[in-house]
Design a protein around this motif. Structure first.
Motif, mmCIF file in Angstrom:
data_model
loop_
_atom_site.group_PDB
_atom_site.id
_atom_site.type_symbol
_atom_site.label_atom_id
_atom_site.label_comp_id
_atom_site.label_asym_id
_atom_site.label_seq_id
_atom_site.Cartn_x
_atom_site.Cartn_y
_atom_site.Cartn_z
ATOM 1 N N GLU A 85 0.851 -1.183 0.000
ATOM 2 C CA GLU A 85 0.000 0.000 0.000
ATOM 3 C C GLU A 85 0.893 1.241 0.000
ATOM 4 O OE1 GLU A 85 -3.418 -0.100 -0.100
ATOM 5 O OE2 GLU A 85 -3.177 -2.275 -0.311
ATOM 6 N N PHE A 86 0.624 2.140 -0.932
ATOM 7 C CA PHE A 86 1.421 3.359 -1.062
ATOM 8 C C PHE A 86 0.533 4.574 -0.800
ATOM 9 C CE2 PHE A 86 3.398 0.167 -3.767
ATOM 10 C CZ PHE A 86 4.744 0.273 -3.448
ATOM 11 N N TYR A 87 0.959 5.431 0.125
ATOM 12 C CA TYR A 87 0.254 6.680 0.404
ATOM 13 C C TYR A 87 1.037 7.812 -0.261
ATOM 14 C CZ TYR A 87 -2.848 4.293 3.610
ATOM 15 O OH TYR A 87 -3.802 3.456 4.143
ATOM 16 N N VAL A 88 0.387 8.477 -1.209
ATOM 17 C CA VAL A 88 1.062 9.417 -2.098
ATOM 18 C C VAL A 88 0.674 10.853 -1.757
ATOM 19 C CG1 VAL A 88 1.500 10.054 -4.492
ATOM 20 C CG2 VAL A 88 1.020 7.648 -3.907
ATOM 21 N N PHE A 89 1.686 11.673 -1.461
ATOM 22 C CA PHE A 89 1.501 13.103 -1.207
ATOM 23 C C PHE A 89 2.230 13.897 -2.287
ATOM 24 C CE2 PHE A 89 0.698 11.119 2.808
ATOM 25 C CZ PHE A 89 -0.241 11.918 3.443
ATOM 26 N N GLY A 90 1.648 15.026 -2.659
ATOM 27 C CA GLY A 90 2.274 15.887 -3.649
ATOM 28 C C GLY A 90 1.399 16.178 -4.838
ATOM 29 N N TYR A 91 0.239 15.502 -4.912
ATOM 30 C CA TYR A 91 -0.681 15.721 -6.036
ATOM 31 C C TYR A 91 -1.900 16.550 -5.629
ATOM 32 C CZ TYR A 91 1.888 12.568 -9.124
ATOM 33 O OH TYR A 91 2.859 12.007 -9.923
ATOM 34 N N ASN A 145 -3.718 0.323 -5.546
ATOM 35 C CA ASN A 145 -3.010 0.310 -4.264
ATOM 36 C C ASN A 145 -2.378 1.666 -3.923
ATOM 37 O OD1 ASN A 145 -1.204 0.000 -6.404
ATOM 38 N ND2 ASN A 145 0.336 -0.994 -5.113
ATOM 39 N N LEU A 146 -2.761 2.696 -4.678
ATOM 40 C CA LEU A 146 -2.232 4.042 -4.438
ATOM 41 C C LEU A 146 -3.297 4.886 -3.750
ATOM 42 C CD1 LEU A 146 -0.461 4.793 -7.861
ATOM 43 C CD2 LEU A 146 0.415 3.543 -5.877
ATOM 44 N N HIS A 147 -2.970 5.411 -2.583
ATOM 45 C CA HIS A 147 -3.896 6.241 -1.811
ATOM 46 C C HIS A 147 -3.377 7.672 -1.836
ATOM 47 C CE1 HIS A 147 -5.586 2.459 -0.348
ATOM 48 N NE2 HIS A 147 -4.340 2.080 -0.091
ATOM 49 N N PHE A 148 -3.977 8.527 -2.637
ATOM 50 C CA PHE A 148 -3.550 9.918 -2.748
ATOM 51 C C PHE A 148 -4.124 10.725 -1.589
ATOM 52 C CE2 PHE A 148 -3.172 8.162 -6.954
ATOM 53 C CZ PHE A 148 -2.037 8.757 -7.479
ATOM 54 N N ARG A 149 -3.268 11.518 -0.960
ATOM 55 C CA ARG A 149 -3.683 12.325 0.177
ATOM 56 C C ARG A 149 -3.139 13.743 0.036
ATOM 57 N NH1 ARG A 149 -6.452 8.582 0.450
ATOM 58 N NH2 ARG A 149 -6.824 7.129 2.173
ATOM 59 N N LYS A 150 -3.873 14.700 0.589
ATOM 60 C CA LYS A 150 -3.389 16.069 0.672
ATOM 61 C C LYS A 150 -2.524 16.220 1.915
ATOM 62 C CE LYS A 150 -7.298 18.249 -1.698
ATOM 63 N NZ LYS A 150 -8.377 19.266 -1.600
ATOM 64 N N TYR A 151 -1.530 17.097 1.818
ATOM 65 C CA TYR A 151 -0.646 17.300 2.962
ATOM 66 C C TYR A 151 -1.425 17.935 4.105
ATOM 67 C CZ TYR A 151 3.514 18.363 5.653
ATOM 68 O OH TYR A 151 4.463 18.407 6.640
ATOM 69 N N GLY A 152 -1.293 17.345 5.303
ATOM 70 C CA GLY A 152 -1.997 17.851 6.476
ATOM 71 C C GLY A 152 -1.631 17.018 7.685
ATOM 72 N N ASP A 153 -2.531 16.978 8.656
ATOM 73 C CA ASP A 153 -2.250 16.246 9.890
ATOM 74 C C ASP A 153 -1.997 14.761 9.643
ATOM 75 O OD1 ASP A 153 -2.564 18.570 11.310
ATOM 76 O OD2 ASP A 153 -4.671 18.217 11.796
ATOM 77 N N GLY A 154 -2.669 14.196 8.651
ATOM 78 C CA GLY A 154 -2.511 12.775 8.381
ATOM 79 C C GLY A 154 -1.130 12.402 7.892
ATOM 80 N N PHE A 155 -0.405 13.358 7.356
ATOM 81 C CA PHE A 155 0.929 13.073 6.822
ATOM 82 C C PHE A 155 1.871 12.571 7.918
ATOM 83 C CE2 PHE A 155 5.298 14.351 5.968
ATOM 84 C CZ PHE A 155 5.509 13.822 4.698
#
Length: 360
Positions: free
Chosen positions: A220-226, A234-244
């Motif tokens: 599982e890959f959590y992707v930040f930067g988009y 298997n790619l979970h895109f996330r916005k930068y924030g508390d979850g990072f």
């Protein structure tokens, strides 16, 4: 003391490194913050009062550093920056009447400090290129080194003292102190664990890498930067924030470009790193080379399946090497900085017309 603190807004590394320093200084000193671009946005969102200035930025073309365009950008923006600097910023600086200037690779602070004979302290890792002597790199990158040295000298021309964060030992020039990477309090407080996922943090979008990651459905890959939130296989895109921070703390490993601050934090948390430095970006290339030399991960000029497989298959080896890394807080740097501030305050020298240049 009254300290004017200038912060470069290119990327996130400069402002995230500066935050712990700002918080430390504010305990005993008056600190005026001056920033541009992303640094200005981050600081204002955190509730800091910040003076905004114009700033030149590094130029990229198809995820490659463009040194010529970067220099052209600097020259083209210089008249407008000088017009602003020698009117509003100079007037505001005179009102503040600083005893000292600190700059994290922000040119305005260096040039004003030198012009007005206000002592300047530089705190940034990029000055390793100009202020350290024995770092190694393949000869094929000589042109990249020379261009990076020219840009670094242009943006950071002269300081009374240099603090250069580095995760390798190097020989330094006079008035230069090599220090451990400055780690944010948020990272210092973490208790890293391994929950199996891999954190992907990209300052430069790399579509080819994402396609490679889909070939490993068991990961599982959590992707930040988009700057978006959705799941694609298997790619979970996330916005930068508390979850990072939580995902960083619990990651099995990380994949990133070659930014110094993030790599330093990953090393501190003992997370193996696969680095894909922005092409022709010599400072990021140097970070990646040192990362591999220490055995903390590997790198590629361009993301490819062979290097990615090597990285995933050798995580235990990288973790073993990272296990020998001695985690330290920022306390030794605070002590050195406090002593240097007092020393430079006693040596300060100003032109007689400053701050009388402008009426308060």
């Amino acid at each position: 003391m009254r300290i004017a603190y200038y912060i470069q807004g290119e990327g996130s590394g400069h402002v995230f490194r500066s935050l712990p320093v700002i918080r430390h200084l504010q305990q005993s000193h008056q600190v005026r913050l001056i920033a541009n671009n992303k640094a200005y946005k981050v600081l204002t969102n955190l509730g800091y009062q910040v003076a905004k200035i114009n700033g030149s930025s590094l130029a990229y073309n198809n995820n490659k550093m463009n040194y010529i365009k970067t220099l052209i950008n600097f020259l083209e923006s210089s008249p407008e920056i000088l017009k602003m600097v020698f009117s509003k910023e100079l007037k505001d600086l005179a009102k503040f009447n600083p005893d000292l200037i600190i700059s994290d690779f922000e040119p305005t602070g260096f040039y004003l400090g030198n012009f007005l004979r206000i002592p300047v302290i530089a705190i940034d890792n990029i000055n390793l290129i100009t202020q350290c002597k024995n770092f190694e790199y393949p000869i094929k990158y000589l042109l990249h080194f020379l261009m990076a040295k020219l840009i670094t000298k242009t943006w950071s021309p002269s300081a009374n003292y240099y603090y250069v964060p580095s995760f390798i030992k190097l020989k330094t020039k006079k008035n230069v102190e090599l220090i451990e990477p400055i780690i944010r309090e948020e990272i210092l407080k973490l208790s890293p664990i391994d929950q199996g996922h891999i954190l992907v943090y990209l300052s430069s979008k790399t579509p080819h890498l994402l396609e490679l990651l889909k070939k490993y459905p068991q990961k599982e890959f959590y992707v930040f930067g988009y700057d978006r939130e959705y799941t694609e296989e298997n790619l979970h895109f996330r916005k930068y924030g508390d979850g990072f921070t939580k995902l960083f703390e619990s990651a099995s490993a990380v994949i990133a470009n070659g930014g110094f601050s993030f790599i330093s934090e990953a090393i501190y948390l003992k997370k193996p790193i696969y680095s894909i430095p922005i092409a022709k970006h010599f400072e990021q290339l140097l970070n990646a080379l040192n990362l591999e030399k220490m055995g903390y991960g590997n790198w590629s000029r361009k993301a490819n399946e062979s290097d990615l497989i090597k990285f995933i298959n050798n995580l235990d080896y990288y973790r073993k090497n990272l296990g020998e890394f001695q985690r330290r807080d920022n306390s030794s740097f605070w002590q050195s900085l406090d002593n240097k501030l007092l020393e430079l305050k006693q040596q300060k020298e100003r032109f007689s017309y400053f701050p009388q240049l402008y009426k308060r």
